[in-house]
Design a protein around this motif. Sequence first.
Motif, short mmCIF file in Angstrom:
data_model
loop_
_atom_site.label_atom_id
_atom_site.label_comp_id
_atom_site.label_asym_id
_atom_site.label_seq_id
_atom_site.Cartn_x
_atom_site.Cartn_y
_atom_site.Cartn_z
N ILE A 32 -98.23 -25.89 -23.36
CA ILE A 32 -97.47 -25.48 -24.54
C ILE A 32 -98.43 -24.74 -25.47
O ILE A 32 -99.44 -25.29 -25.92
CB ILE A 32 -96.86 -26.70 -25.25
N TYR A 33 -98.11 -23.49 -25.70
CA TYR A 33 -98.90 -22.66 -26.60
C TYR A 33 -98.21 -22.64 -27.96
O TYR A 33 -97.01 -22.35 -28.03
CB TYR A 33 -98.98 -21.22 -26.08
N GLU A 34 -98.94 -22.92 -29.00
CA GLU A 34 -98.38 -22.81 -30.35
C GLU A 34 -99.02 -21.61 -31.02
O GLU A 34 -100.25 -21.58 -31.20
CB GLU A 34 -98.66 -24.08 -31.15
N THR A 35 -98.20 -20.64 -31.36
CA THR A 35 -98.75 -19.44 -31.98
C THR A 35 -99.11 -19.72 -33.43
O THR A 35 -98.70 -20.74 -34.00
CB THR A 35 -97.72 -18.28 -31.94
N HIS A 36 -99.87 -18.81 -34.00
CA HIS A 36 -100.33 -19.03 -35.37
C HIS A 36 -99.15 -19.11 -36.35
O HIS A 36 -99.24 -19.78 -37.36
CB HIS A 36 -101.30 -17.91 -35.78
N ASP A 37 -98.05 -18.45 -36.02
CA ASP A 37 -96.89 -18.51 -36.92
C ASP A 37 -95.90 -19.62 -36.52
O ASP A 37 -94.76 -19.64 -36.98
CB ASP A 37 -96.20 -17.15 -37.03
N GLY A 38 -96.36 -20.54 -35.69
CA GLY A 38 -95.57 -21.76 -35.45
C GLY A 38 -94.60 -21.73 -34.28
O GLY A 38 -93.89 -22.69 -34.05
N GLN A 39 -94.58 -20.66 -33.51
CA GLN A 39 -93.73 -20.62 -32.31
C GLN A 39 -94.33 -21.49 -31.21
O GLN A 39 -95.56 -21.55 -31.08
CB GLN A 39 -93.69 -19.21 -31.75
N ARG A 40 -93.49 -22.15 -30.44
CA ARG A 40 -93.97 -22.93 -29.29
C ARG A 40 -93.48 -22.25 -28.01
O ARG A 40 -92.28 -22.03 -27.86
CB ARG A 40 -93.44 -24.36 -29.34
N ILE A 41 -94.39 -21.92 -27.14
CA ILE A 41 -94.04 -21.24 -25.90
C ILE A 41 -94.55 -22.09 -24.74
O ILE A 41 -95.74 -22.41 -24.69
CB ILE A 41 -94.68 -19.83 -25.82
N GLU A 42 -93.65 -22.45 -23.83
CA GLU A 42 -94.03 -23.25 -22.67
C GLU A 42 -94.28 -22.36 -21.48
O GLU A 42 -93.54 -21.41 -21.25
CB GLU A 42 -92.90 -24.22 -22.31
N ALA A 43 -95.30 -22.68 -20.71
CA ALA A 43 -95.57 -21.92 -19.49
C ALA A 43 -96.00 -22.89 -18.40
O ALA A 43 -96.71 -23.86 -18.67
CB ALA A 43 -96.67 -20.89 -19.75
N SER A 45 -106.46 -20.93 -15.01
CA SER A 45 -107.01 -21.19 -16.34
C SER A 45 -105.91 -21.08 -17.39
O SER A 45 -104.88 -20.42 -17.18
CB SER A 45 -108.16 -20.24 -16.66
N VAL A 46 -106.15 -21.71 -18.51
CA VAL A 46 -105.19 -21.66 -19.63
C VAL A 46 -105.04 -20.21 -20.11
O VAL A 46 -103.96 -19.79 -20.52
CB VAL A 46 -105.66 -22.60 -20.76
N MET A 47 -106.12 -19.43 -20.00
CA MET A 47 -106.04 -18.01 -20.35
C MET A 47 -105.16 -17.26 -19.36
O MET A 47 -104.27 -16.48 -19.75
CB MET A 47 -107.46 -17.41 -20.37
N GLN A 48 -105.36 -17.47 -18.06
CA GLN A 48 -104.56 -16.76 -17.05
C GLN A 48 -103.08 -17.07 -17.20
O GLN A 48 -102.24 -16.18 -17.07
CB GLN A 48 -105.03 -17.15 -15.64
N ALA A 49 -102.77 -18.32 -17.46
CA ALA A 49 -101.36 -18.71 -17.62
C ALA A 49 -100.76 -18.04 -18.85
O ALA A 49 -99.59 -17.63 -18.85
CB ALA A 49 -101.25 -20.23 -17.72
N ALA A 50 -101.55 -17.90 -19.91
CA ALA A 50 -101.06 -17.23 -21.13
C ALA A 50 -100.79 -15.76 -20.85
O ALA A 50 -99.77 -15.20 -21.27
CB ALA A 50 -102.08 -17.38 -22.25
N LYS A 51 -101.70 -15.11 -20.13
CA LYS A 51 -101.52 -13.69 -19.82
C LYS A 51 -100.28 -13.50 -18.94
O LYS A 51 -99.49 -12.58 -19.15
CB LYS A 51 -102.76 -13.11 -19.12
N ALA A 81 -97.71 -15.27 -18.87
CA ALA A 81 -96.50 -15.54 -19.66
C ALA A 81 -96.32 -14.51 -20.78
O ALA A 81 -95.36 -14.60 -21.55
CB ALA A 81 -96.57 -16.95 -20.25
N GLY A 82 -97.23 -13.56 -20.89
CA GLY A 82 -97.11 -12.50 -21.90
C GLY A 82 -97.35 -12.98 -23.32
O GLY A 82 -96.78 -12.44 -24.27
N ILE A 83 -98.21 -13.96 -23.47
CA ILE A 83 -98.49 -14.50 -24.81
C ILE A 83 -99.53 -13.62 -25.51
O ILE A 83 -100.66 -13.48 -25.04
CB ILE A 83 -98.95 -15.97 -24.69
N ASP A 84 -99.12 -13.05 -26.62
CA ASP A 84 -99.96 -12.06 -27.33
C ASP A 84 -101.23 -12.65 -27.93
O ASP A 84 -102.22 -11.95 -28.09
CB ASP A 84 -99.17 -11.42 -28.48
N GLY A 85 -101.18 -13.91 -28.30
CA GLY A 85 -102.29 -14.51 -29.05
C GLY A 85 -103.55 -14.72 -28.24
O GLY A 85 -104.59 -15.11 -28.78
N ILE A 86 -103.50 -14.46 -26.94
CA ILE A 86 -104.69 -14.53 -26.08
C ILE A 86 -104.97 -13.11 -25.59
O ILE A 86 -104.13 -12.52 -24.92
CB ILE A 86 -104.45 -15.46 -24.86
#
Length: 107
Positions: A5-16, A23-29, A31-36
């Motif tokens: 579960i990624y929590e963005t700086h503005d409070g969104q929760r995104i599950e992947a 890696s947690v970085m690879q999973a974020a990429k 999932a298209g998570i901008d904060g990484i």
Amino acid sequence: MPKIIYETHDGQRIEANAAVGTSVMQAAKAAGIDGIVAECGGSAMCATCHCYVDEAFLDKLPEVGVVESEMLDCAASERKTTSRLSCQIKMTEDLDGLVVRLPETQV
Ligand code: FES
């Protein structure tokens, strides 16, 4: 498959979902998570994959390595006791439900 579960700086929760060994970085990429940003692609040489790990999971992670620690000192956002490079955290079944918070900025 373990979940992150990624929590963005503005409070969104995104599950992947993240396969064990990813890696947690690879999973974020994936999932298209901008904060990484991950400029160096996971080589622990950029600190643009900085994240804050939820305290409940800190004990389940390997120690911060010397190189990782040096890079965290160069991160664009404040280094905290929960700071890690997300490219250096490999998913395990034990980390299912891992919560990571993303810093205000990576660059
Ligand atoms: Fe560059 Fe993690 S992706 S340090």
